[in-house]
Design an enzyme around this catalytic site. Structure first.
Site, PDB file in Angstrom:
ATOM      1  N   ASP A   1      43.020  39.357  -0.077  1.00 40.75           N
ATOM      2  CA  ASP A   1      43.825  40.143  -1.331  1.00 40.75           C
ATOM      3  C   ASP A   1      44.490  39.072  -2.092  1.00 40.75           C
ATOM      4  O   ASP A   1      44.772  38.173  -1.520  1.00 40.75           O
ATOM      5  CB  ASP A   1      44.360  41.202  -0.888  1.00 40.75           C
ATOM      6  CG  ASP A   1      43.605  42.371  -0.175  1.00 40.75           C
ATOM      7  OD1 ASP A   1      42.554  42.425  -0.563  1.00 40.75           O
ATOM      8  OD2 ASP A   1      44.336  43.451   0.408  1.00 40.75           O
TER       9      ASP A   1
ATOM     10  N   LYS B   1      43.583  42.262  -6.421  1.00 43.76           N
ATOM     11  CA  LYS B   1      43.640  43.543  -7.492  1.00 43.76           C
ATOM     12  C   LYS B   1      45.210  43.855  -8.021  1.00 43.76           C
ATOM     13  O   LYS B   1      45.983  43.299  -7.235  1.00 43.76           O
ATOM     14  CB  LYS B   1      43.280  44.665  -6.677  1.00 43.76           C
ATOM     15  CG  LYS B   1      41.784  45.015  -6.306  1.00 43.76           C
ATOM     16  CD  LYS B   1      41.547  46.089  -5.463  1.00 43.76           C
ATOM     17  CE  LYS B   1      40.140  46.280  -5.582  1.00 43.76           C
ATOM     18  NZ  LYS B   1      39.679  47.735  -4.808  1.00 43.76           N
TER      19      LYS B   1
ATOM     20  N   GLY C   1      49.395  43.867   4.578  1.00 44.38           N
ATOM     21  CA  GLY C   1      49.656  45.074   5.345  1.00 44.38           C
ATOM     22  C   GLY C   1      48.742  45.369   6.176  1.00 44.38           C
ATOM     23  O   GLY C   1      48.207  44.553   7.022  1.00 44.38           O
ATOM     24  N   ASP C   2      48.348  46.716   6.291  1.00 41.41           N
ATOM     25  CA  ASP C   2      47.433  47.392   7.196  1.00 41.41           C
ATOM     26  C   ASP C   2      46.358  47.915   6.478  1.00 41.41           C
ATOM     27  O   ASP C   2      46.379  48.388   5.606  1.00 41.41           O
ATOM     28  CB  ASP C   2      47.996  48.431   8.250  1.00 41.41           C
ATOM     29  CG  ASP C   2      47.076  49.183   9.031  1.00 41.41           C
ATOM     30  OD1 ASP C   2      46.919  48.603  10.358  1.00 41.41           O
ATOM     31  OD2 ASP C   2      46.096  49.969   8.796  1.00 41.41           O
TER      32      ASP C   2
ATOM     33  N   MET D   1      53.583  50.878  -4.112  1.00 38.53           N
ATOM     34  CA  MET D   1      52.821  50.914  -5.516  1.00 38.53           C
ATOM     35  C   MET D   1      53.755  51.916  -6.762  1.00 38.53           C
ATOM     36  O   MET D   1      53.031  52.566  -7.283  1.00 38.53           O
ATOM     37  CB  MET D   1      51.339  51.151  -5.607  1.00 38.53           C
ATOM     38  CG  MET D   1      50.476  50.013  -4.890  1.00 38.53           C
ATOM     39  SD  MET D   1      48.884  50.380  -4.711  1.00 38.53           S
ATOM     40  CE  MET D   1      48.772  51.901  -3.501  1.00 38.53           C
TER      41      MET D   1
END
Length: 462
Positions: free
Chosen positions: A249, A271, A303-304, A384
């Protein structure tokens, strides 16, 4: 990086040292481990230097360094422990084409001598560009303790076997062979039979790997945590070290990507909310393609993976293609953000549950049961949520949430530039407007000191 680390071949080459005291002795102790031809210039050399000369380990000239003494030398050390004399030596040596090091004078040196962990032919060099010699010594001590004393022997025998190991194809199969030798089979053979057992062990190991079926491709979906590489799990670090391909990511930090094997193919599938993005279908295609090709793939998610990470979509794609997969959880940013403000996500007497929410989804601003959140005193970690802050504020206040409800904005969670911005529901839009980086909104939580002060005020009012 001002000093580029290289290993210079000094076999049979001249290295000159000007000086005969403690500084010269310290350098010579290290230089005597090399296969260079050492020459020392000193009018009054220490007995230790004289003893090395008598043993023909170096050539000693009992005079000052002068013109012509650095001709054809690879390296020259100014170790007179006198600034004027060292500067004179350095000027001559530079003019005669040698790289110059002046002991304890980083500014005027063309190179530095690092701290070294010696498991010849394995050599680990540690440099701090002169900023922290004590730290370099600490790292050296740590490595001396962790690296096996027999590593040099294993490596020498392995080096002599490299030509035979070329029978294995380049890439994964050859790496697996050498990993098995250095990690398990080699140390075990040495412990049981000493150096003589290593060559037969290598031959058996080679035969086993030549006849073994090719390792099947595999995709490990790995949580990278919120950014701090020290928050990675041990399993995540091991998989990064073994990976052929890392599909990551955009929020995965460079420090974490540095932990990947240097030969690994790194593919960014970033993203960005309301901005440039890699379609999920393309991500699915990439992980399936590389896994099906036989590669060991790490799909590295910030993160997870199971928290707003499209995890199930990627697993569905892998299973549909018949590609093996595994899952390695990571620390989710909400939990680490709560740690940053010194609060628990739950607390007896305050809240018995916590919500993990997203501020927007594929349709835009995400709608949730705002009424329940506004009236039950629950805590929420909102991901977000920056662009939807005014929407969130309106929904909660419309359903009765107090404008004074604390909301803490944690930017760049766990990273060196982490920032904690205290706010309330009333001031939330203004607070996030001042936060350029990715952030978590902690609804119902204030930084610990502020929360304590609020509690005292509430008790006084009662």
């Amino acid at each position: 990086m001002k000093h580029f680390p290289i290993f210079l071949n000094v076999e049979g080459r001249r290295i000159v040292v000007a000086g005969g005291g403690d500084a010269a002795i310290a350098k010579l102790r290290l230089l005597l481990k090399t296969e260079a031809r050492l020459t020392v210039f000193a009018e009054d050399p220490a007995p230790e230097i004289e003893a090395w000369a008598d043993a023909r380990r170096l050539t000693l000239h009992r005079r000052a360094f002068g013109p012509g003494d650095a001709l054809c030398a690879a390296l020259a050390y100014g170790a007179a422990e006198d600034a004027a004399e060292d500067a004179r030596v350095a000027a001559i040596a530079r003019a005669e084409g040698a790289l110059v090091n002046i002991v304890d004078n980083l500014h005027d040196s063309a190179f530095i001598t690092p701290a070294i962990v010696d498991r010849d032919p394995v050599v680990v060099a540690i440099g701090t560009e002169g900023a922290a010699p004590v730290l370099a010594r600490k790292i050296k001590a740590d490595l001396e303790e962790r690296l096996s004393p027999v590593l040099g022997t294993l490596t020498r025998i392995g080096k002599a076997f490299r030509h035979a190991a070329d029978a294995l194809p380049m890439g994964r199969k050859r790496r697996d062979f050498w990993a098995a030798y250095y990690d398990t089979d080699g140390p075990r053979a040495f412990a049981e039979g000493g150096q003589e057992a290593l060559r037969p062990t290598l031959e058996r190991l080679l035969d086993r790997h030549l006849n073994a079926a090719a390792r099947a491709g595999h995709v490990a979906i790995v949580g990278a945590g919120p950014g701090d590489p020290e928050l990675l799990t041990l399993k995540a670090r091991r998989l990064l070290d073994e990976a052929d391909v890392v599909i990551h990511d955009g929020l995965v930090t460079p420090e974490i990507l540095e932990l990947a094997r240097r030969e690994a193919l790194l593919i960014s599938v970033a993203k960005e909310g309301y901005g440039p993005t890699t379609p999920q279908a393309e991500i699915n295609r990439l992980i399936v393609e590389h896994g099906a090709s036989g590669a060991q793939v790490v799909r590295l998610k910030g993160g997870d993976p199971g928290v707003f990470g499209r995890l199930d979509e990627e697993i569905d794609a892998l299973e549909a293609a018949g590609v093996a997969w595994s899952l390695v959880p990571g620390l989710t940013a909400g939990a680490v953000a709560a740690a940053a403000v010194g609060q628990g996500l739950t607390r007896r007497g305050r809240n018995a549950s916590v919500r993990i929410l997203t501020g927007h989804d594929m349709q835009g601003f995400a709608d949730h049961d705002w009424r329940s959140l506004a009236t039950t005193g629950e805590v929420a970690a909102i991901y977000m949520g920056k662009k939807s802050a005014r929407f969130i504020q309106g929904r909660l206040m419309m359903h009765g949430a107090s404008p004074d409800t604390p909301v803490t904005v944690v930017e760049n969670v766990s990273r060196p530039d982490q920032r904690v911005v205290p706010a309330t529901l009333a001031t939330l839009p203004q607070a996030v407007a001042e936060v350029p980086g990715p952030a978590i909104l902690l609804y119902g939580l204030a930084p610990r000191a502020q929360a304590a002060a609020l509690s005292e005020l509430k008790e006084a009012a009662q």
